[in-house]
Scaffold this motif. Structure first.
Motif, PDB file in Angstrom:
ATOM      1  N   VAL A  40     -11.394 -11.813  -4.242  1.00 56.86           N
ATOM      2  CA  VAL A  40     -10.679 -10.943  -5.189  1.00 56.86           C
ATOM      3  C   VAL A  40      -9.640 -10.126  -4.432  1.00 56.86           C
ATOM      4  CG1 VAL A  40     -10.961  -8.900  -6.656  1.00 56.86           C
ATOM      5  CG2 VAL A  40     -12.559 -10.803  -6.872  1.00 56.86           C
ATOM      6  N   MET A  41      -8.467  -9.962  -5.026  1.00 55.14           N
ATOM      7  CA  MET A  41      -7.414  -9.124  -4.446  1.00 55.14           C
ATOM      8  C   MET A  41      -7.400  -7.775  -5.162  1.00 55.14           C
ATOM      9  SD  MET A  41      -3.297  -9.733  -4.400  1.00 55.14           S
ATOM     10  CE  MET A  41      -3.309 -11.025  -3.165  1.00 55.14           C
ATOM     11  N   LEU A  42      -7.604  -6.695  -4.409  1.00 52.28           N
ATOM     12  CA  LEU A  42      -7.554  -5.346  -4.965  1.00 52.28           C
ATOM     13  C   LEU A  42      -6.166  -4.768  -4.741  1.00 52.28           C
ATOM     14  CD1 LEU A  42      -9.199  -2.927  -6.213  1.00 52.28           C
ATOM     15  CD2 LEU A  42      -9.527  -2.146  -3.854  1.00 52.28           C
ATOM     16  N   SER A  43      -5.527  -4.318  -5.835  1.00 48.62           N
ATOM     17  CA  SER A  43      -4.191  -3.716  -5.737  1.00 48.62           C
ATOM     18  C   SER A  43      -4.130  -2.481  -6.614  1.00 48.62           C
ATOM     19  CB  SER A  43      -3.115  -4.733  -6.154  1.00 48.62           C
ATOM     20  OG  SER A  43      -3.375  -5.229  -7.465  1.00 48.62           O
ATOM     21  N   PHE A  44      -3.209  -1.569  -6.266  1.00 42.95           N
ATOM     22  CA  PHE A  44      -3.093  -0.289  -6.981  1.00 42.95           C
ATOM     23  C   PHE A  44      -1.764  -0.217  -7.722  1.00 42.95           C
ATOM     24  CE2 PHE A  44      -6.250   0.422  -3.741  1.00 42.95           C
ATOM     25  CZ  PHE A  44      -7.218   1.173  -4.404  1.00 42.95           C
ATOM     26  N   HIS A  45      -1.836   0.310  -8.974  1.00 47.04           N
ATOM     27  CA  HIS A  45      -0.675   0.359  -9.853  1.00 47.04           C
ATOM     28  C   HIS A  45      -0.657   1.707 -10.578  1.00 47.04           C
ATOM     29  CE1 HIS A  45      -0.505  -4.114  -9.431  1.00 47.04           C
ATOM     30  NE2 HIS A  45      -1.805  -3.949  -9.304  1.00 47.04           N
ATOM     31  N   GLY A  46      -0.349   2.769  -9.854  1.00 50.13           N
ATOM     32  CA  GLY A  46      -0.311   4.099 -10.460  1.00 50.13           C
ATOM     33  C   GLY A  46      -1.698   4.561 -10.873  1.00 50.13           C
ATOM     34  N   ARG A  47      -1.905   4.724 -12.181  1.00 49.73           N
ATOM     35  CA  ARG A  47      -3.184   5.206 -12.707  1.00 49.73           C
ATOM     36  C   ARG A  47      -4.256   4.122 -12.770  1.00 49.73           C
ATOM     37  NH1 ARG A  47      -2.299   9.462 -16.976  1.00 49.73           N
ATOM     38  NH2 ARG A  47      -3.778   8.268 -18.212  1.00 49.73           N
ATOM     39  N   LYS A  48      -3.885   2.891 -12.430  1.00 48.40           N
ATOM     40  CA  LYS A  48      -4.826   1.769 -12.520  1.00 48.40           C
ATOM     41  C   LYS A  48      -4.977   1.087 -11.160  1.00 48.40           C
ATOM     42  CE  LYS A  48      -5.034   1.737 -17.183  1.00 48.40           C
ATOM     43  NZ  LYS A  48      -6.262   1.950 -17.969  1.00 48.40           N
ATOM     44  N   SER A 104       0.840  -1.207   0.000  1.00 48.14           N
ATOM     45  CA  SER A 104       0.000   0.000   0.000  1.00 48.14           C
ATOM     46  C   SER A 104       0.867   1.246   0.000  1.00 48.14           C
ATOM     47  CB  SER A 104      -0.922   0.002   1.223  1.00 48.14           C
ATOM     48  OG  SER A 104      -0.165   0.019   2.417  1.00 48.14           O
ATOM     49  N   SER A 105       0.262   2.363  -0.425  1.00 50.87           N
ATOM     50  CA  SER A 105       0.930   3.667  -0.379  1.00 50.87           C
ATOM     51  C   SER A 105      -0.111   4.718   0.009  1.00 50.87           C
ATOM     52  CB  SER A 105       1.554   3.996  -1.738  1.00 50.87           C
ATOM     53  OG  SER A 105       0.545   4.210  -2.702  1.00 50.87           O
ATOM     54  N   PRO A 106       0.334   5.876   0.510  1.00 52.61           N
ATOM     55  CA  PRO A 106      -0.613   6.917   0.953  1.00 52.61           C
ATOM     56  C   PRO A 106      -1.542   7.405  -0.163  1.00 52.61           C
ATOM     57  CG  PRO A 106       1.618   7.401   1.722  1.00 52.61           C
ATOM     58  CD  PRO A 106       1.742   6.265   0.761  1.00 52.61           C
ATOM     59  N   ALA A 126      -9.169 -18.628 -11.348  1.00 53.28           N
ATOM     60  CA  ALA A 126      -8.349 -17.880 -10.398  1.00 53.28           C
ATOM     61  C   ALA A 126      -7.087 -17.389 -11.088  1.00 53.28           C
ATOM     62  CB  ALA A 126      -7.986 -18.769  -9.212  1.00 53.28           C
ATOM     63  N   GLY A 127      -6.620 -16.211 -10.688  1.00 53.04           N
ATOM     64  CA  GLY A 127      -5.414 -15.630 -11.276  1.00 53.04           C
ATOM     65  C   GLY A 127      -5.702 -14.600 -12.348  1.00 53.04           C
ATOM     66  N   GLN A 128      -6.906 -14.623 -12.916  1.00 53.48           N
ATOM     67  CA  GLN A 128      -7.246 -13.654 -13.952  1.00 53.48           C
ATOM     68  C   GLN A 128      -7.672 -12.314 -13.335  1.00 53.48           C
ATOM     69  OE1 GLN A 128      -6.839 -13.846 -17.230  1.00 53.48           O
ATOM     70  NE2 GLN A 128      -5.972 -15.893 -17.028  1.00 53.48           N
ATOM     71  N   GLN A 129      -7.477 -11.264 -14.101  1.00 55.13           N
ATOM     72  CA  GLN A 129      -7.828  -9.913 -13.649  1.00 55.13           C
ATOM     73  C   GLN A 129      -9.306  -9.678 -13.954  1.00 55.13           C
ATOM     74  OE1 GLN A 129      -4.941  -6.862 -14.772  1.00 55.13           O
ATOM     75  NE2 GLN A 129      -6.653  -5.451 -15.014  1.00 55.13           N
ATOM     76  N   THR A 130     -10.139  -9.805 -12.927  1.00 57.51           N
ATOM     77  CA  THR A 130     -11.583  -9.733 -13.131  1.00 57.51           C
ATOM     78  C   THR A 130     -12.053  -8.311 -13.437  1.00 57.51           C
ATOM     79  OG1 THR A 130     -13.742 -10.153 -12.103  1.00 57.51           O
ATOM     80  CG2 THR A 130     -11.944  -9.625 -10.614  1.00 57.51           C
ATOM     81  N   VAL A 131     -11.498  -7.308 -12.741  1.00 62.20           N
ATOM     82  CA  VAL A 131     -11.847  -5.913 -13.033  1.00 62.20           C
ATOM     83  C   VAL A 131     -10.583  -5.065 -13.068  1.00 62.20           C
ATOM     84  CG1 VAL A 131     -14.185  -6.005 -12.055  1.00 62.20           C
ATOM     85  CG2 VAL A 131     -12.265  -5.377 -10.579  1.00 62.20           C
ATOM     86  N   GLU A 132     -10.620  -4.015 -13.892  1.00 59.93           N
ATOM     87  CA  GLU A 132      -9.542  -3.025 -13.937  1.00 59.93           C
ATOM     88  C   GLU A 132     -10.182  -1.648 -13.845  1.00 59.93           C
ATOM     89  OE1 GLU A 132      -5.856  -3.202 -16.548  1.00 59.93           O
ATOM     90  OE2 GLU A 132      -6.959  -1.570 -17.496  1.00 59.93           O
ATOM     91  N   ILE A 133      -9.686  -0.820 -12.934  1.00 64.99           N
ATOM     92  CA  ILE A 133     -10.274   0.499 -12.694  1.00 64.99           C
ATOM     93  C   ILE A 133      -9.319   1.564 -13.210  1.00 64.99           C
ATOM     94  CG2 ILE A 133     -11.168   2.074 -10.933  1.00 64.99           C
ATOM     95  CD1 ILE A 133     -10.803  -1.428  -9.830  1.00 64.99           C
ATOM     96  N   ASP A 134      -9.845   2.471 -14.020  1.00 65.05           N
ATOM     97  CA  ASP A 134      -9.060   3.567 -14.595  1.00 65.05           C
ATOM     98  C   ASP A 134      -9.192   4.785 -13.680  1.00 65.05           C
ATOM     99  OD1 ASP A 134      -7.904   5.562 -16.096  1.00 65.05           O
ATOM    100  OD2 ASP A 134      -8.702   4.823 -17.993  1.00 65.05           O
ATOM    101  N   LEU A 135      -8.210   4.979 -12.811  1.00 62.82           N
ATOM    102  CA  LEU A 135      -8.278   6.047 -11.809  1.00 62.82           C
ATOM    103  C   LEU A 135      -8.110   7.433 -12.422  1.00 62.82           C
ATOM    104  CD1 LEU A 135      -6.176   4.295  -9.011  1.00 62.82           C
ATOM    105  CD2 LEU A 135      -8.664   4.474  -9.167  1.00 62.82           C
ATOM    106  N   ALA A 136      -7.701   7.488 -13.692  1.00 71.37           N
ATOM    107  CA  ALA A 136      -7.570   8.776 -14.376  1.00 71.37           C
ATOM    108  C   ALA A 136      -8.896   9.232 -14.984  1.00 71.37           C
ATOM    109  CB  ALA A 136      -6.497   8.686 -15.462  1.00 71.37           C
ATOM    110  N   GLN A 142      -7.346   1.181   1.346  1.00 70.92           N
ATOM    111  CA  GLN A 142      -6.341   0.173   1.670  1.00 70.92           C
ATOM    112  C   GLN A 142      -6.540  -1.037   0.751  1.00 70.92           C
ATOM    113  OE1 GLN A 142      -3.904   0.376   3.901  1.00 70.92           O
ATOM    114  NE2 GLN A 142      -3.149  -1.717   3.804  1.00 70.92           N
ATOM    115  N   PRO A 143      -5.490  -1.446   0.008  1.00 70.29           N
ATOM    116  CA  PRO A 143      -5.637  -2.637  -0.833  1.00 70.29           C
ATOM    117  C   PRO A 143      -5.776  -3.886   0.035  1.00 70.29           C
ATOM    118  CG  PRO A 143      -3.354  -1.907  -0.794  1.00 70.29           C
ATOM    119  CD  PRO A 143      -4.142  -0.863  -0.058  1.00 70.29           C
ATOM    120  N   GLY A 144      -6.145  -5.002  -0.561  1.00 73.97           N
ATOM    121  CA  GLY A 144      -6.289  -6.232   0.209  1.00 73.97           C
ATOM    122  C   GLY A 144      -7.236  -7.217  -0.447  1.00 73.97           C
TER     123      GLY A 144
END
Length: 355
Positions: free
Chosen positions: A145-153, A122-124, A167-177, A129-131
């Motif tokens: 599902v595991m939620l994680s943050f990767h810059g703009r995504k 996690s980062s500020p 299992a292992g596939q990316q079920t959702v992707e969120i565009d934070l931009a 909070q991811p998890g």
């Protein structure tokens, strides 16, 4: 094994089920017992495959069988896993999916492989909070599902799967931009209005990606013509662009109201009607759908809805379906990744296993 609560109660706690146990003896010996089935502990075996991976094997699989045969085993599994009987499930498609899941899982009840999973760093700047989260997946029931943050995504990776998406596939992707401004509560009930807003953003994202690719191609041609590596200035612009986008996204969140009314549009199906009626912010996103056996997978547009620190949702536009996710609050020790690189590598590995 940690099992999700019974569908569709995402806020209920996880259920714990022991699968094997080890008795440490003198002279560095140990006995292994399989705990699977309903006849008590019996002889098993554990093998260390490699770093962060081991396998268990049951040596007495007859302990897993029931006197009533597969039919009794299926009904018992259904009661324990789903909290219901076959007679409770009227939908034929749902019966088919549940039976497929039972057949898949029961094939491997005597030999299992375990691989280490890191919790996301996690980062500020993270939205929340991811998890790990429990999520509703229509007729498939609850999945992890595991939620994680990767810059703009932000990414939602399946830790447990189903006959369509493993299992292992990316079920959702969120565009934070690309935050979404929802219409007022009355217009939000109109699915066509929400669909119009989302598809407009989808087209905007497509144009931006096209422009980015064209810029990259232009830069590559310029570099080849100059016969020298990219200048530091070019790299700086890219980094600055990402910071600007992240900053703009942060500004959008700051300006957004602390909460706004939320209701699902008419016609959108939800397994859990007890979803929050206010949300903090929404973003454009994509969700992965596929046929049985992960055939013809495709990413389709949707809406990520942040309700609070522990709950979010996703509206699958094409499926006219809504998934509600609730945080798993179990405290897992020694599960933090040693570095962000190690976490990213783990994500790649579990995805490659799934494909």
């Amino acid at each position: 094994m940690y099992l999700p609560p019974h569908d569709p109660h995402v806020d209920d706690p996880m259920r714990f089920k022991p699968l094997f146990r080890i008795h440490l003896m003198e002279r560095k010996c140990a006995t292994v017992e399989c705990m699977y089935g309903h006849k008590g502990p019996h002889n098993g075996h554990i093998q260390i495959v490699k770093k962060d991976e081991f396998s268990t094997k049951c040596n007495q699989t007859d302990h897993h069988r029931m006197s009533g045969g597969r039919q009794e085993e299926f009904r018992t599994w259904l009661r324990e896993e789903w909290g219901r009987t076959l007679e409770d499930i009227f939908h034929e498609h749902m019966q088919e999916l549940i039976l497929m899941k039972f057949i898949y899982t029961s094939q491997y009840d005597n030999c299992l492989t375990y691989r280490r999973i890191y919790l996301p760093p996690s980062s500020p700047e993270d939205l929340i909070q991811p998890g790990l989260f429990k999520g509703t997946y229509g007729s498939h029931g609850l999945e992890i599902v595991m939620l994680s943050f990767h810059g703009r995504k932000a990414k939602g990776t399946k830790i447990t799967g189903d006959p369509n998406i493993p299992a292992g596939q990316q079920t959702v992707e969120i565009d934070l931009a690309h935050p979404l401004q929802l219409p007022d509560i009355e217009n939000l009930r109109d699915f066509s209005e929400l669909s119009r807003i989302v598809l407009e953003v989808q087209e905007q994202v497509r144009r931006e990606e096209q422009e980015r690719e064209q810029r990259q191609e232009g830069e590559e041609h310029s570099q080849q013509a100059a016969s020298q590596p990219a200048s530091p200035l070019g790299g700086g612009e890219g980094a600055e662009g990402e910071e600007t986008a992240a900053g703009a996204e942060g500004t959008t969140q700051d300006k957004a109201p602390a909460s706004q009314p939320f209701v699902l549009p008419m016609g959108v199906i939800s397994r859990n009607e007890d979803y929050p009626r206010t949300c903090r912010i929404c973003f454009y996103g994509t969700g992965l759908i596929a046929g049985h056996g992960f055939t013809s997978p495709e990413r389709t547009p949707g809406v990520f809805v942040l309700f609070d620190d522990d709950r979010f949702g996703f509206i699958w536009l094409e499926l006219k379906s809504f998934s509600l996710y609730s945080r798993i609050k179990v405290s897992f020790q020694n599960a933090q990744a040693p570095s962000r690189e190690a976490f990213e590598e783990m994500l790649k590995n579990i995805q490659s296993l799934a494909t």
